[in-house]
Scaffold this active site. Sequence first.
Site, PDB file in Angstrom:
ATOM      1  N   GLU A 144      64.253  45.794   4.351  1.00  9.74           N
ATOM      2  CA  GLU A 144      63.134  45.012   4.885  1.00  9.74           C
ATOM      3  C   GLU A 144      63.254  45.144   6.393  1.00  9.74           C
ATOM      4  OE1 GLU A 144      61.300  43.177   6.606  1.00  9.74           O
ATOM      5  OE2 GLU A 144      60.925  41.213   5.696  1.00  9.74           O
ATOM      6  N   GLU A 153      60.089  47.950  14.384  1.00  6.88           N
ATOM      7  CA  GLU A 153      61.492  47.531  14.432  1.00  6.88           C
ATOM      8  C   GLU A 153      62.441  48.687  14.153  1.00  6.88           C
ATOM      9  OE1 GLU A 153      62.099  44.140  11.943  1.00  6.88           O
ATOM     10  OE2 GLU A 153      60.892  42.814  13.210  1.00  6.88           O
TER      11      GLU A 153
END
Length: 692
Positions: A144, A153
């Site tokens: 995730e 990210e």
Amino acid sequence: MKVFCGRANPTTGSLEWLEEDEHYDYHQEIARSSYADMLHDKDRNIKYYQGIRAAVSRVKDRGQKALVLDIGTGTGLLSMMAVTAGADFCYAIEVFKPMADAAVKIVEKNGFSDKIKVINKHSTEVTVGPDGDLPCRANILVTELFDTELIGEGALPSYEHAHRHLVQENCEAVPHKATVYAQLVESRRMWSWNKLFPVHVQTSLGEQVIVPPSELERCPGAPSVYDIQLNQVPSTDFTALSDVLPMFSVDFSKQVSSSAACHSKQFVPLASGQAQVVLSWWDIEMDPEGKITCTMAPFWAQTNPQELQWRDHWMQCVYFLPQEEPVVQGSPRCLVAHHDDYCVWYSLQRTSADENEEVYQVRPVCDCQAHLLWNRPRFGEINDQDRTDQYAQALRTVLMPGTICLCVSDGSLLSLLAHHLGAEQVFTVESSAASYRLMKRIFKANHLEDKVSIIKKRPELLTSADLEGKKVSLLLGEPFFATSLLPWHNLYFWYARTSVDQHLEPGAVVMPQAASLYAMIVEFRDLWRIRSPCGDCEGFDVHIMDDMIKHSLDFRESREAEPHPLWEYPCRSLSEPQQILTFDFQQPVPQKPVHAEGSMELRRPGKSHGAVLWMEYHLTPDSTVSTGLMNPLEDKGDCCWNPHCKQAVYFLSTTVDPRVPLDGPQSVSYAVEFHPLTGDITMEFRLADTLN
């Protein structure tokens, strides 16, 4: 151990050295993180659990051991799901040490320590082999690593490395695939977040128009995505020029590349208009068949809008095209999605990518200064003609023949308004190089470089020579300062007013003449979730995570408010708005603290999640600009918030501590204090029956 940290105080403008605990940045990151929001994301959790169960079953059906690599484990939730689903062993990677320590405790509390190994490293530093972190490559990859932009990210480099070094070829991956979608729209409101529109001013000589410099017109804009709760933008605020287009997909079960790429999608415009904005979101398929899907689509692109899952850790993206372009209904065009290893951006073409030489291969970067100084809400604020008209009307009442005006605000157009409305001489102070260069360009574009004097100094350093030996009869501010985060940080204007007191003539007018801090108790539809403990998540005990967040909030922010753009987060008022403090800008900043305490009666039933605070600036006795509530409250208490400003939210103990009863109290008590020395406002709000 204590460390000294230098920080610019946004209210006083001074540099302060503060003694902090060496772990203060850890606590701040945890307190402001989205961990609680993720744990409350029921849709995400269920879909991950379903996908993990299916992946483990597929591996077991092949007669293999299920060895799971969980990158970015956080609480360890996905690893615990995997073990519960039958995985033989999990390697849970977490780079953030406080989080890794918490994961170890959570895994132990839930009885999985013999099946889950938490590794406190970045995944690119993990080794495989007899003496490595993993004895062998994993055959199930669970991650995730996604943000609102999907790849922001570092998901692509992490996947790329994992496939090369940490997992088996043709491993199972959860999620299995992600797809990025885009929709081209025309929207004056959203385009106003990116470009400076002409500003109209009614003067005694007729209408004057403040025009943007050519550099702003040509500038492709800020390189970063604007992530917002797109479900709060009414469909009447934009016109769809294309269908929802699947732009590109990433198969996480195969080798992933982090190299820059572009993906072209031909479409036929649904309507004629100005192509300005690309709305974008993604979905993830948890299984190879695509039966288990988690989508970020806004309500108009959902098959079941009633089942919309609210979440704040993943939202939707607004991208601005480098320039607006006309499209014609029925005449095919190509939308191109570009990405590097961390960012996505879009361009519009007439034909396919290989036939067009003007593809933006390089990420657009601001070269006009405006996008460096003004964020997206600030652009919207400057382009708000109604707001400009209110300032102009207030200026007309205070401008007198011979007025010498000094403007103190970052990159403000007030100095141009003052000139057009008849000030004899106008000075404006710009303390940063970016705002100085930007305002020079704006003055030049409007042929005012000889009419308005820019002084590149901080207000406290002004000399009489800077003002050509003249005394100021009108001190002017919006106020707006680029360093402000909370509503009261713009009280820097008061400190600036105090520092230039010697340059004001007796009886000088200050506009705004005063400001007030307002507060109101609200019930949030959803925002409360980001500060609410989870306790149990899909059958796993995560109280340790709740306690960790609460400890960090107590460490840093237990008595602090936090900024949120509440137009994105619907709420109901449970009390009437109440004026808490007033600041008289006609007078210098006082020496002693200003204290207020009292109570706010709850007039509507509901859950008291928090107090919302905002500033109102009293330009004149008859004109007030609100940074919070825009309209009187409706009967049900529904709130309309200023869309250009962030309001401050102080979450009550009912939100952060489930042991405190939600119903019953009839009032909320408060104690608020303004500290002139630091510019801080300290506060405490308590439900009436939690005072002891």
